[in-house]
Design an enzyme around this catalytic site. Structure first.
Site, PDB file in Angstrom:
ATOM      1  N   GLN A  76       0.805  -1.221   0.000  1.00  0.00           N
ATOM      2  CA  GLN A  76       0.000   0.000   0.000  1.00  0.00           C
ATOM      3  C   GLN A  76       0.832   1.263   0.000  1.00  0.00           C
ATOM      4  OE1 GLN A  76      -1.542  -1.006   4.062  1.00  0.00           O
ATOM      5  NE2 GLN A  76      -1.355   1.205   4.417  1.00  0.00           N
ATOM      6  N   CYS A 121      -5.170   0.616   3.588  1.00  0.00           N
ATOM      7  CA  CYS A 121      -5.156  -0.782   4.038  1.00  0.00           C
ATOM      8  C   CYS A 121      -6.528  -1.426   3.863  1.00  0.00           C
ATOM      9  CB  CYS A 121      -4.721  -0.854   5.495  1.00  0.00           C
ATOM     10  SG  CYS A 121      -5.824   0.026   6.642  1.00  0.00           S
ATOM     11  N   HIS A 177      -5.833  -0.879  11.322  1.00  0.00           N
ATOM     12  CA  HIS A 177      -5.251  -1.466  10.118  1.00  0.00           C
ATOM     13  C   HIS A 177      -6.110  -2.620   9.626  1.00  0.00           C
ATOM     14  CE1 HIS A 177      -2.095  -2.245   7.264  1.00  0.00           C
ATOM     15  NE2 HIS A 177      -1.835  -3.441   7.738  1.00  0.00           N
ATOM     16  N   ASN A 232      -0.663  -9.335   4.933  1.00  0.00           N
ATOM     17  CA  ASN A 232      -0.569  -7.892   5.123  1.00  0.00           C
ATOM     18  C   ASN A 232      -0.396  -7.206   3.767  1.00  0.00           C
ATOM     19  OD1 ASN A 232      -0.466  -5.458   6.466  1.00  0.00           O
ATOM     20  ND2 ASN A 232       1.461  -5.850   7.517  1.00  0.00           N
TER      21      ASN A 232
END
Length: 351
Positions: A149, A155, A291, A313
């Site tokens: 990102q 996110c 997040h 992630n």
């Protein structure tokens, strides 16, 4: 000239550095002879690895001192061996804690707007015993590669696309990499704010209304807010709605993950996440959700004797375990919310 300046900084901060011949020593989890390491050579190797450049010598000198401070902190943490995970130097190693938070949050206090979680087209998913004892969707050809990102608080968009990509691939046998940039640019009418944060359920609402998303290869990611261009592209991976999994319930999340990857919100602004390198996080993060990530599985780690959630992630493959993190499951951390708050707000799209 720079070498002279850096040598002076080292002497002032850490004392004289001895000779050192092994490249990229910063990668090692524990350094017993800290004062004998050539910190300048290590910093150069780190910069080359992560493509770091600086506008001025002053900025580079400041970042170098931050790099050294973080490196020492990481080394001291790993030496104590008090947890089931280790820290390591990565792309965030020249950032203070505050700089790291600003970077991953897009200069906001969070890249998810948890207070805006809405159940409009969704439904509550009850708790039952999970139909599988372990799962790893990342090994089944239905999860796209780890993305990055960058310095944009998007996110939520990466979590949402990851969930839609995998759910659609499982249901229809076709894995498409979808456009996060479209969500950043176009879903403001659903409560999202581009690089200033958003929410996965709101992204699902937009995706349902527009009949899918453009492909990543067409509507490419820029890590900045832009003008919506969705009308220029075909839409892929249509969804019919979304489901909110029961909150604060490990069995409910496991049941959902047995069928598909699931979007979740966690707290990721702590040292445990900034420098996570491997193992199972069993402490060091709270429940202040900031997040969005994607749970792709769960299992048991025999070395730590801990159950864990496997999480994808959006910070690139140079972070964590090739872009993934394992967070302890059922380890009595942070109460009902689970470690890092992972049980607080799970959801997934209906395909």
């Amino acid at each position: 000239m720079k070498s002279v300046v850096f040598s002076a900084l080292i002497a002032a901060a850490f004392g004289s550095a001895g000779h050192f011949s092994v490249e990229n020593r910063w990668k090692q989890p524990v350094i017993n002879n800290w004062e004998d390491v050539d910190h300048v050579k290590a910093f150069r190797g780190w910069k080359e690895t992560f493509g770091k450049t600086y506008a001025t010598l002053e900025e580079e000198s400041t970042r170098f001192l931050t790099f050294l401070s973080n490196w020492r902190k990481i080394n001291e943490f790993n030496t104590k061996m008090e947890h089931s995970y280790v820290l390591g130097m990565n792309q965030f190693s020249d950032m203070t804690t505050e700089q790291f938070r600003q970077y991953i949050h897009g200069n906001q206090d969070s890249c998810v707007k948890a207070s805006e979680r809405k159940v409009i087209s969704g439904k509550s998913d009850g708790s039952v015993d999970a139909p599988c004892s372990s799962m790893d969707w990342s090994q089944k050809g239905v999860v796209t590669p780890v993305k990055n990102q960058g310095g944009c608080g998007s996110c939520w968009a990466f979590s949402a696309t990851g969930s839609v990509e995998s759910s659609y691939a499982i249901a229809h046998g076709q894995l498409n990499s979808l456009s996060e940039q479209q969500l950043v640019d176009c879903s403001g009418g659903y409560g999202n704010a581009g690089c200033n944060g958003g929410w996965m359920d709101s992204a699902f609402q937009y995706i349902q209304a527009t009949g899918g998303l453009a492909l990543e290869s067409q509507y490419t990611y820029t890590a900045t807010d832009g003008t919506c261009r969705a009308s220029s592209y075909s839409m892929y991976d249509k969804i019919t709605g979304y489901t909110d999994v029961s909150a604060d319930n490990s069995d409910a999340l496991a049941t959902a993950v047995c069928s598909r990857p699931v979007s979740v919100a966690i707290e990721a602004d702590q040292t445990a996440f900034q420098f996570y390198s491997g193992g199972v996080i069993d402490g060091g993060c709270g429940t202040s959700l900031d997040h969005g990530v994607l749970v792709v599985g769960f299992g048991f780690d025999s070395s730590s004797n801990l159950n864990y959630w496997k999480v994808k992630n959006s910070w690139g493959t140079g972070w964590g375990e090739q872009g993934y993190v394992r967070i302890c499951k059922d380890c009595n951390q942070n109460g009902a919310a689970g470690e890092c708050g992972i049980l607080s707000a799970p959801s997934y799209p209906n395909t």
